[in-house]
Motif scaffolding. Sequence first.
Motif, PDB file in Angstrom:
ATOM      1  N   LYS A 169     -13.983 -75.332 -43.757  1.00 42.28           N
ATOM      2  CA  LYS A 169     -13.470 -74.588 -44.906  1.00 42.28           C
ATOM      3  C   LYS A 169     -14.523 -73.474 -45.132  1.00 42.28           C
ATOM      4  O   LYS A 169     -14.250 -72.361 -45.337  1.00 42.28           O
ATOM      5  N   ALA A 170     -16.043 -73.705 -44.810  1.00 38.60           N
ATOM      6  CA  ALA A 170     -16.976 -72.886 -45.265  1.00 38.60           C
ATOM      7  C   ALA A 170     -16.849 -71.764 -44.515  1.00 38.60           C
ATOM      8  O   ALA A 170     -17.279 -70.743 -44.645  1.00 38.60           O
ATOM      9  N   ILE A 171     -16.375 -71.581 -43.142  1.00 39.39           N
ATOM     10  CA  ILE A 171     -16.514 -70.643 -42.147  1.00 39.39           C
ATOM     11  C   ILE A 171     -14.996 -69.733 -42.276  1.00 39.39           C
ATOM     12  O   ILE A 171     -15.239 -68.783 -41.695  1.00 39.39           O
ATOM     13  N   GLN A 172     -14.271 -70.206 -43.025  1.00 35.80           N
ATOM     14  CA  GLN A 172     -13.083 -69.440 -42.992  1.00 35.80           C
ATOM     15  C   GLN A 172     -13.183 -68.105 -44.095  1.00 35.80           C
ATOM     16  O   GLN A 172     -13.861 -68.360 -45.203  1.00 35.80           O
ATOM     17  N   VAL A 173     -12.989 -67.033 -43.525  1.00 41.56           N
ATOM     18  CA  VAL A 173     -13.305 -65.930 -44.357  1.00 41.56           C
ATOM     19  C   VAL A 173     -12.723 -65.726 -45.668  1.00 41.56           C
ATOM     20  O   VAL A 173     -13.425 -65.185 -46.748  1.00 41.56           O
ATOM     21  N   ASP A 174     -11.560 -66.196 -45.958  1.00 45.12           N
ATOM     22  CA  ASP A 174     -10.872 -66.285 -47.254  1.00 45.12           C
ATOM     23  C   ASP A 174     -11.821 -66.861 -48.062  1.00 45.12           C
ATOM     24  O   ASP A 174     -12.192 -66.814 -49.509  1.00 45.12           O
ATOM     25  N   ASN A 175     -12.398 -68.139 -47.703  1.00 40.58           N
ATOM     26  CA  ASN A 175     -13.106 -68.963 -48.683  1.00 40.58           C
ATOM     27  C   ASN A 175     -14.470 -68.312 -48.912  1.00 40.58           C
ATOM     28  O   ASN A 175     -14.741 -68.521 -49.928  1.00 40.58           O
ATOM     29  N   VAL A 176     -14.754 -67.989 -47.874  1.00 44.27           N
ATOM     30  CA  VAL A 176     -16.264 -67.289 -48.082  1.00 44.27           C
ATOM     31  C   VAL A 176     -16.094 -65.970 -48.981  1.00 44.27           C
ATOM     32  O   VAL A 176     -16.983 -65.768 -50.042  1.00 44.27           O
ATOM     33  N   LEU A 177     -14.977 -65.123 -48.944  1.00 44.90           N
ATOM     34  CA  LEU A 177     -14.741 -64.035 -49.900  1.00 44.90           C
ATOM     35  C   LEU A 177     -14.377 -64.361 -51.299  1.00 44.90           C
ATOM     36  O   LEU A 177     -15.189 -63.868 -52.341  1.00 44.90           O
ATOM     37  N   ASN A 178     -13.709 -65.499 -51.344  1.00 44.11           N
ATOM     38  CA  ASN A 178     -13.498 -66.085 -52.695  1.00 44.11           C
ATOM     39  C   ASN A 178     -14.731 -66.558 -53.452  1.00 44.11           C
ATOM     40  O   ASN A 178     -14.888 -66.508 -54.541  1.00 44.11           O
ATOM     41  N   GLY A 179     -15.556 -67.119 -52.466  1.00 40.60           N
ATOM     42  CA  GLY A 179     -16.812 -67.741 -53.300  1.00 40.60           C
ATOM     43  C   GLY A 179     -17.731 -66.870 -53.614  1.00 40.60           C
ATOM     44  O   GLY A 179     -18.118 -66.669 -54.771  1.00 40.60           O
ATOM     45  N   LEU A 180     -17.688 -65.595 -52.702  1.00 47.19           N
ATOM     46  CA  LEU A 180     -18.601 -64.625 -53.520  1.00 47.19           C
ATOM     47  C   LEU A 180     -17.955 -63.746 -54.371  1.00 47.19           C
ATOM     48  O   LEU A 180     -18.822 -63.464 -55.397  1.00 47.19           O
ATOM     49  N   PHE A 181     -16.832 -63.641 -54.488  1.00 46.40           N
ATOM     50  CA  PHE A 181     -16.151 -63.127 -55.562  1.00 46.40           C
ATOM     51  C   PHE A 181     -16.466 -63.780 -57.010  1.00 46.40           C
ATOM     52  O   PHE A 181     -16.927 -63.229 -58.040  1.00 46.40           O
ATOM     53  N   ARG A 182     -16.201 -65.145 -56.855  1.00 47.38           N
ATOM     54  CA  ARG A 182     -16.405 -65.702 -58.107  1.00 47.38           C
ATOM     55  C   ARG A 182     -17.732 -66.030 -58.639  1.00 47.38           C
ATOM     56  O   ARG A 182     -18.014 -65.656 -59.818  1.00 47.38           O
ATOM     57  N   GLN A 183     -18.649 -65.929 -57.650  1.00 42.39           N
ATOM     58  CA  GLN A 183     -20.129 -66.157 -58.040  1.00 42.39           C
ATOM     59  C   GLN A 183     -20.479 -64.626 -58.535  1.00 42.39           C
ATOM     60  O   GLN A 183     -21.231 -64.503 -59.703  1.00 42.39           O
ATOM     61  N   THR A 184     -19.986 -63.646 -58.261  1.00 43.21           N
ATOM     62  CA  THR A 184     -20.372 -62.152 -58.517  1.00 43.21           C
ATOM     63  C   THR A 184     -19.667 -61.765 -59.930  1.00 43.21           C
ATOM     64  O   THR A 184     -20.366 -61.417 -60.760  1.00 43.21           O
TER      65      THR A 184
END
Length: 450
Positions: A169-184
């Motif tokens: 899951k960590a390498i899936q771009v949607d999950n990466v983007l969602n994680g960056l979005f939430r943190q930011t």
Amino acid sequence: MFVPRKVADSYREMINSIGFYPSLFSIGFLLFAIITMSLEYVEPVEQLKSFISVVLVDSAENARTILSTLAGSIISLTVFSFSMVMVVLNSASASLSPRVVPGLITRKSHQMVLGFYLGSIIYSIIMLININKLEGGDTAIPSLGVLFALVFGLISLGLFVFFIHSISKAIQVDNVLNGLFRQTKTEIKSIQARQAECPFNDFPDFTQWHSIKSTTEGYYKGVHTDKLCALLEQENIRIYISVNQGYFTVKGYPFLKCDKDISADEELIAKILDCFIFYIEEYISDHYRYGLTQISEIAVKAMSPGINDPGTAVKSIDMLSILLIKRLEISDTNYSFKHTDNDPLLFIHETSFDELLHDNFTPLRNYAKSDAYVMTNVLEAFKNILFVAHNDEDARNSLFNYLNAIVDDINEQVTNDYDRREIKNMLNSIARISEQQGEELVARFERHQY
């Protein structure tokens, strides 16, 4: 108490290392193995072992076989898991952005799994070397320790399944983007909450303050706020950080300003500068700007010919628009308090809205300006931001200044009549929000001749 910068930098490098949690787990399991062996043959434990004898090994040969199998099997899991981590980091760097790699390396769940593997191996080996160690030559089997090792091995199998699921899951771009979005978004909200709790609008004229020059070179990434404010309160001075986080400073660059001239007090200046953090990596926990940058770079990477994923670029653009709307809710100058009269001691120059537009949309605009689909979505993102910010004159002017640049690029690159009609429709939607500037934008688009 002031910690030297080198010590603080070493500490930060250590806790952000992929081996930090594995090292802690290894030490913890080693200590647990020692405690287990020290209690293995005491009377209360012997009574407990007789009560649960059905799940304990009763021969040294079986114990050695179980422990050797567990140690060898978990070593194989560890090697495979570390290999998977390296593959993921390489893939993330190639297909997303090298800037997201530090965040993946420091993901605690992955480090804890690897740490549990290493700890289980150490525990099994300690139990293995303690077979037949009882005084008098009798066979001594740490049967309770073998049971614990077996439990750790079964847990390791479960963690291995979790690890494979998580790493995929960590390498899936949607999950990466969602994680960056939430943190930011969380970082922006934390600044907004602090400013709402202690509102302050009477900012001094920083141009009249005295400059403090940097004594080192590097990327300014943050400041130990509590430590610095305690020092400022003690010395009865105020500091203004005049550069953006992430700015590269060289020796002698005046990146600080003080309300008093302290140029003669070299010891105080050294203590102040020791509170500042310089390193290469970009962690969103340091500043929300890094999250915006990483999302923007993923969008640019998605538009490269080797990846060609405009859908990811559009999703990134939508996330940027939401985060920029949130950014409008905080002051352009951040501040920190220490004493009770609510007079800020530390002022921090926030990256302006205009700078954020330039830094995050310029690479995308230059790379995707010939793609009508992506540029239409960029215009839609600006329309959404403008819908919220149309009463903010400064933000509105920044948006239209940048929209003029976008329209100029579109006029140069997009020639298909159908695409231009779609773009004009979007520009008309913008004009309905802000009539005068929007109509000028539409006229700018229509003036272009082929």
